[in-house]
Design an enzyme around this catalytic site. Structure first.
Site, PDB file in Angstrom:
ATOM      1  N   ARG A   1       0.729  -1.228   0.220  1.00  0.00           N
ATOM      2  CA  ARG A   1       0.035   0.398   0.079  1.00  0.00           C
ATOM      3  C   ARG A   1       0.945   1.384   0.098  1.00  0.00           C
ATOM      4  NH1 ARG A   1      -3.476  -2.887  -1.523  1.00  0.00           N
ATOM      5  NH2 ARG A   1      -5.192  -2.963  -0.437  1.00  0.00           N
TER       6      ARG A   1
ATOM      7  N   GLU B   1      -3.796   7.324  -5.028  1.00  0.00           N
ATOM      8  CA  GLU B   1      -3.893   6.664  -6.106  1.00  0.00           C
ATOM      9  C   GLU B   1      -5.192   6.567  -6.896  1.00  0.00           C
ATOM     10  OE1 GLU B   1      -4.317   2.743  -5.482  1.00  0.00           O
ATOM     11  OE2 GLU B   1      -1.922   2.144  -4.774  1.00  0.00           O
TER      12      GLU B   1
ATOM     13  N   HIS C   1      -1.056   0.029  -9.615  1.00  0.00           N
ATOM     14  CA  HIS C   1      -1.485  -0.710  -8.923  1.00  0.00           C
ATOM     15  C   HIS C   1      -2.055  -2.236  -9.787  1.00  0.00           C
ATOM     16  CE1 HIS C   1      -3.276  -1.186  -4.977  1.00  0.00           C
ATOM     17  NE2 HIS C   1      -3.460  -2.641  -5.839  1.00  0.00           N
TER      18      HIS C   1
HETATM   19  C1  8YV Z   1      -6.686  -5.183  -5.979  1.00  0.00           C
HETATM   20  C2  8YV Z   1      -5.429  -4.661  -3.963  1.00  0.00           C
HETATM   21  O1  8YV Z   1      -6.583  -4.407  -7.063  1.00  0.00           O
HETATM   22  O2  8YV Z   1      -5.959  -6.447  -3.118  1.00  0.00           O
HETATM   23  C3  8YV Z   1      -5.282  -5.955  -2.718  1.00  0.00           C
HETATM   24  O3  8YV Z   1      -5.783  -5.826  -1.472  1.00  0.00           O
HETATM   25  O4  8YV Z   1      -4.918  -3.951  -3.754  1.00  0.00           O
HETATM   26  C4  8YV Z   1      -5.289  -5.986  -5.306  1.00  0.00           C
HETATM   27  O5  8YV Z   1      -5.628  -6.513  -5.380  1.00  0.00           O
HETATM   28  C5  8YV Z   1      -7.476  -3.880  -5.001  1.00  0.00           C
HETATM   29  O6  8YV Z   1      -8.452  -5.033  -4.012  1.00  0.00           O
HETATM   30  C6  8YV Z   1      -8.803  -3.837  -5.981  1.00  0.00           C
HETATM   31  O7  8YV Z   1      -9.872  -2.461  -5.745  1.00  0.00           O
END
Ligand code: 8YV
Length: 325
Positions: free
Chosen positions: A240, A269, A286
């Site tokens: 993150r 983001e 991402h």
């Molecule tokens: C996804 C992510 O793009 O799983 C996660 O925590 O960051 C990614 O796999 C995201 O959650 C989709 O919004």
């Protein structure tokens, strides 16, 4: 769980709500199965009568169910989060109110770890930059500058959960020396535990961030940790953006205090600071889990959690905090 007059059936319009955009096929499958309402982006415009009908919210890691939205949903029972990270959802409030939260672990581990390896290889070997060099016709006049060998390097993994371990296994296949930092050493792994993030950075050629986001890890990779990498060290983040002090990273890159960075995640983001868009930084929008296969698996797991809750069955993947609910 049985339906009662004060608990509308799963099929009652508004029982299942969607917060934020979702994978197209997930939106479609939700609409086929339930009469889904889309929650407004701004919580003030949520109609209290509609809000009272909502028992389940399906959301993504990007949007989540933050404090104000959760507080505005008096009958909320479950948040099913598309994504392993759920730092955008107010889990403390969920625990306090007995609201269940699920996520999508395991199914995305391989793709996210693959992305970490791609970023590590790219920051060392500069394949992206060398491809731009070729496309720009520069090879006609000179060769691409030499780069750094990745195989046999020392890889420091910050956070050794499922994804951290998958990264370590992959890097080990490149004959890397693996070091890791977690609060407590992880049982059953042969890699060396290093007590602090600063020491981990100091001893690593590349520091890979693989801890969850949220308040507990905010700016864990601060100026001191970044500086400890040294002028030949790289930072890779697939976790993150909030875990890395982005201003400190920009400052360290600009002053040459570190060699470069590979980033799939950012603090705000989809905004990427102009000053991060540099030749010694590999930037991805991402995409860690962004394959058809993995996103479909995440979709199916999200739906499985929702269906299980509404049917009164055990949840496939509740988040760890649910042990207290
Ligand atoms: C996804 C992510 O793009 O799983 C996660 O925590 O960051 C990614 O796999 C995201 O959650 C989709 O919004």
């Amino acid at each position: 769980m049985t339906n009662s007059p004060d608990r509308p059936s799963p099929m009652a319009p508004g029982t299942v709500a969607q917060a934020g955009p979702l994978l197209d096929s997930l939106e479609r499958m939700l609409k086929d199965e339930y009469s889904v309402v889309r929650l407004p982006d701004d919580v003030e415009s949520l109609d209290p009568a509609e809000a009272a009908k909502v028992r389940a919210v399906v959301t993504s890691g990007r949007v989540g169910v933050p404090s104000a939205l959760m507080a505005a949903l008096p009958n909320l029972e479950i948040v099913t989060n598309f994504g392993v990270g759920y730092d955008t959802t107010d889990v403390a409030q969920a625990v306090a109110r007995g609201i269940r939260v699920t996520n999508t672990p395991d199914v995305l581990t391989d793709c996210v770890a693959d992305t970490a390896l791609a970023l590590m290889l790219d920051v060392f070997r500069r394949f992206g930059a060398s491809e731009r060099f070729l496309r720009d016709g520069e090879w006609e006049s000179r060769g691409f500058p030499l780069t750094r060998r990745f195989s046999g390097s020392t890889v420091g993994v910050l956070g050794l959960g499922r994804i951290g371990q998958a990264i370590a296994r992959r890097a080990a296949a490149f004959d890397a020396t693996i070091l890791y930092t977690t609060r407590r050493p992880v049982e059953g792994v042969a890699w060396e535990h290093v007590a602090s993030a600063v020491d981990l950075a100091r001893r690593s050629d590349v520091l890979v961030v693989a801890v969850p986001g949220g308040a507990a890890t905010e700016n864990l990779v601060d100026a001191e940790v970044i500086r400890a990498l040294g002028p030949d060290g790289y930072l890779v983040n697939i976790a993150r953006g909030s875990v890395v002090d982005e201003d400190a990273l920009v400052a360290a890159l600009e002053s040459g205090e570190i060699a470069g960075a590979g980033l799939d995640v950012f603090a705000h983001e989809p905004h990427v600071p102009e000053r991060l868009i540099r030749d010694d930084v590999t930037l991805l929008p991402h995409v860690g889990s962004g394959t058809h296969e993995t996103r479909n698996d995440m979709r199916d797991l999200t739906l499985a959690n929702l269906r299980a809750h509404l049917a009164g069955d055990p949840l496939p993947t509740p988040v760890p905090e649910m042990a207290a609910v």
